[in-house]
Structures are given as structure tokens and as C-alpha cells.
Design an enzyme around this catalytic site. Structure first.
Site, mmCIF file in Angstrom:
data_model
loop_
_atom_site.group_PDB
_atom_site.id
_atom_site.type_symbol
_atom_site.label_atom_id
_atom_site.label_comp_id
_atom_site.label_asym_id
_atom_site.label_seq_id
_atom_site.Cartn_x
_atom_site.Cartn_y
_atom_site.Cartn_z
ATOM 1 N N ILE A 1 5.503 -4.601 10.077
ATOM 2 C CA ILE A 1 5.684 -4.111 8.709
ATOM 3 C C ILE A 1 5.277 -2.650 8.765
ATOM 4 O O ILE A 1 4.102 -2.319 8.878
ATOM 5 C CB ILE A 1 4.868 -4.939 7.709
ATOM 6 C CG1 ILE A 1 5.403 -6.380 7.688
ATOM 7 C CG2 ILE A 1 4.937 -4.315 6.314
ATOM 8 C CD1 ILE A 1 4.630 -7.329 6.790
ATOM 9 N N ARG B 1 -9.232 -0.418 4.749
ATOM 10 C CA ARG B 1 -8.973 -0.034 3.362
ATOM 11 C C ARG B 1 -9.671 -0.944 2.375
ATOM 12 O O ARG B 1 -9.921 -0.526 1.222
ATOM 13 C CB ARG B 1 -7.468 -0.020 3.070
ATOM 14 C CG ARG B 1 -6.723 1.085 3.794
ATOM 15 C CD ARG B 1 -5.293 1.252 3.273
ATOM 16 N NE ARG B 1 -5.277 1.979 2.018
ATOM 17 C CZ ARG B 1 -4.552 3.078 1.795
ATOM 18 N NH1 ARG B 1 -3.800 3.585 2.744
ATOM 19 N NH2 ARG B 1 -4.564 3.674 0.622
ATOM 20 N N TYR C 1 -12.832 -4.220 -2.417
ATOM 21 C CA TYR C 1 -14.048 -3.852 -3.167
ATOM 22 C C TYR C 1 -14.990 -5.037 -3.357
ATOM 23 O O TYR C 1 -16.191 -4.921 -3.129
ATOM 24 C CB TYR C 1 -13.729 -3.234 -4.544
ATOM 25 C CG TYR C 1 -14.966 -2.705 -5.240
ATOM 26 C CD1 TYR C 1 -15.555 -1.518 -4.834
ATOM 27 C CD2 TYR C 1 -15.553 -3.414 -6.277
ATOM 28 C CE1 TYR C 1 -16.705 -1.045 -5.453
ATOM 29 C CE2 TYR C 1 -16.710 -2.953 -6.897
ATOM 30 C CZ TYR C 1 -17.286 -1.770 -6.484
ATOM 31 O OH TYR C 1 -18.419 -1.306 -7.085
ATOM 32 N N THR D 1 0.832 -1.202 0.000
ATOM 33 C CA THR D 1 0.000 0.000 0.000
ATOM 34 C C THR D 1 0.866 1.251 0.000
ATOM 35 O O THR D 1 0.626 2.200 -0.765
ATOM 36 C CB THR D 1 -0.908 0.012 1.239
ATOM 37 O OG1 THR D 1 -1.656 -1.188 1.279
ATOM 38 C CG2 THR D 1 -1.848 1.201 1.217
#
Length: 296
Positions: free
Chosen positions: A206, A140, A109, A46
Site C-alpha cells: 500500500i 505515527r 494517542y 494517512t
């Protein structure tokens, strides 16, 4: 064996003035990270604006990263997609490039069911022969990997070995680790929750913050894992304001501004991301100064 322990940086993708990938700058960023203790490079996640890269750019970034790292630390490539076929393609090509592992996000999505997630991740894992880190970031993607699903995948698919958790729900993470009983490695995906996840058995982070504070982020994890919990906690608390500022606008807008503020410009952002608001940029600069990061 874990893919890595410590701090892995979710590295930015630098762009030239005309918004082409700046591979020379990417190599500089990689060297800076390794020289300052970062334990793994995560490319094309991302933070690396993977969603605005063409497939060719995406794979070129991975190849350049693998070649330049040259086995100094593990390289983990983001190869997720909301299309299973695309994720398989990217994963197979990344494997050919020599990456050590893959980071595969939930299919955004589409908002797959838990059975859909199991099918998606299993198909990708079965298409390659390298380890996979599941990436759970509900805010997200609109899609959440439940603990039962993650544990089932880890037990049934041999190369699904870890999960990057970026949920705000610490109870969910605790349940995951209870059910897992050691079958899956845990990495924090939130810079403000590293110590809590380490306390639940995590292997590291991360990190977005590590782009500008690699040594502090590395030291925080190492101190905790070596038993210096008070020292690790101090770093976590010292980094809180910076972590908050790094997400006061959507990632990676603030981290690219932060690198620019240190005198290490990495170019603009590709649309639809836009430049940081001036008030937020000042907030970010203040947080950086407070922990001793030189703002030019």
C-alpha cells in the site's frame, strides 16, 4: 482469497484553492492510477489527510471513489479512529457505499494495550460484513500490534484477513508470518521495504510512491511474484532515493509536492500540515528526475 495482490495506492485527497475537496481532480487521479496498472485504490488513509476531513467529507470521498472506480479495481477505505464508536460508524457507512474492504489503523494517542487492541478491532469487524486490513504504524500512532495479537485476531475474527505493516522492525514481521502460518495476508506500508516483505510472504504494497510512479510500483511487485526477483530488486533499489525523499517531511507533504512537480497539482495541505521546505523540494525533484519522472 486476497483482497488484492500487487500495488495499492494510498491516494491523496486533492483540494481546491479554498481547501475544499476537489472531487473532479480526485476522479482524474483515480483514472491515472488505474490506467497505469495500480491494483487497488486506498481512499482516506494517512496520505489522504483523513484526520483533517470532516466525517461528511470523509464519507463523500469514499462514495465518489467507489462510484468512479466502478469495480475496475478493489476500493479499500480508511475508517480507523482513536474512538471505537467513530470507527464503527465510518466503517458501516463505508460498507453501505460499496467498498471492497476497510483499512483500520490502531487507535492513536490512546495507546491501547494489546487486549484493548483486540477489543477495538473485534468490535469494528463485528459491525460490518466486509474484509478488514489491520494497519500497524507505530511511528505515527504510538501503538504497536504485536504478532501474537494480529494472529489471534485473524484466527478468531473471520473478516480480519490482512495487515498493513509499517513498522521498521523486520524481525517482528518475520515472527508475525511464522506465527500466522498463512492465516493473514501481509502488505508493506513502507515503500523502501517492499521486496523484504514480499520475501516473507507478502501480497503487495500500500504505497505512497505509487501516487507518482504507479507503473514502476506495480511492476516491482508483479515481477517479484512472477519469479523475476532480480528485476523486482532493481526497481526497489531504483526507487529508494524517491522513497526516502517522500518521507523527508511528514507524509503527505512530499507526495503532494511531487504531484505538483509533475504538472498534476492537487492543491495545498490542510493545517497543521504546511508546505515543503525548498531544499527538501529540490531533493524530491532530483530523486524524481533520476528515475525518469518528468518534472515541469
Amino acid at each position: 482469497m486476497s483482497i488484492f495482490t500487487g500495488s495499492g495506492v494510498a491516494i491523496v485527497t486533492p483540494f481546491t484553492a479554498d481547501l475544499e475537496v476537489d472531487y473532479a481532480k480526485l476522479r482524474e487521479l483515480i483514472d491515472f492510477q488505474i490506467e497505469n496498472g495500480t491494483d487497488s485504490i486506498i481512499i482516506c488513509g494517512t496520505t489522504g489527510e483523513a484526520s483533517t476531513l470532516t466525517h461528511e467529507e470523509h464519507l463523500d470521498c469514499i462514495r465518489v471513489c467507489v462510484e468512479h472506480v466502478n469495480k475496475r479495481v478493489p476500493v479499500i477505505a480508511g475508517t480507523g479512529s482513536n474512538c471505537t464508536k467513530t470507527a464503527i460508524y465510518l466503517s458501516q457507512e463505508a460498507e453501505k457505499s460499496g467498498v471492497d474492504a476497510l483499512l483500520v489503523v490502531t487507535p492513536y494517542y490512546n495507546k491501547a494495550t494489546q487486549n484493548g487492541l483486540k477489543g477495538h478491532f473485534t468490535a469494528i469487524a463485528n459491525s460490518v460484513n466486509i474484509p478488514i486490513i489491520l494497519y500497524n504504524v507505530p511511528s505515527r500512532t504510538g501503538c504497536n500490534i504485536l504478532p501474537e495479537t494480529a494472529v489471534s485476531l485473524a484466527k478468531e475474527v473471520s473478516n480480519i484477513v490482512a495487515i498493513k505493516e509499517t513498522t521498521e522492525n523486520m524481525s517482528q514481521v518475520a515472527k508475525l508470518m511464522k506465527l500466522a502460518d498463512g492465516c493473514i495476508d501481509l502488505y508493506s506500508g513502507n515503500d523502501d521495504q517492499v521486496i523484504p516483505l514480499l520475501s516473507l510472504g507478502g501480497k503487495g504494497v500500500i504505497s505512497v510512491v505509487a501516487n507518482v510512479a504507479p507503473k514502476l510500483t506495480h511492476d516491482m511487485v508483479v515481477k517479484y511474484l512472477e519469479g523475476d526477483t532480480s528485476g523486482a530488486l532493481k526497481i526497489q533499489l531504483d526507487l529508494l532515493d524517491l522513497a526516502d525523499a517522500m518521507f523527508c517531511e511528514v507524509n503527505p507533504i512530499p507526495v503532494k509536492k511531487a504531484l505538483e512537480l509533475t504538472g498534476f497539482p492537487v492543491g495545498k495541505l490542510r493545517m497543521p500540515l504546511t508546505e515543503m521546505e525548498p531544499a527538501n523540494a529540490e531533493r524530491l525533484a532530483k530523486a524524481m528526475r533520476e528515475i525518469g519522472i518528468l518534472v515541469k
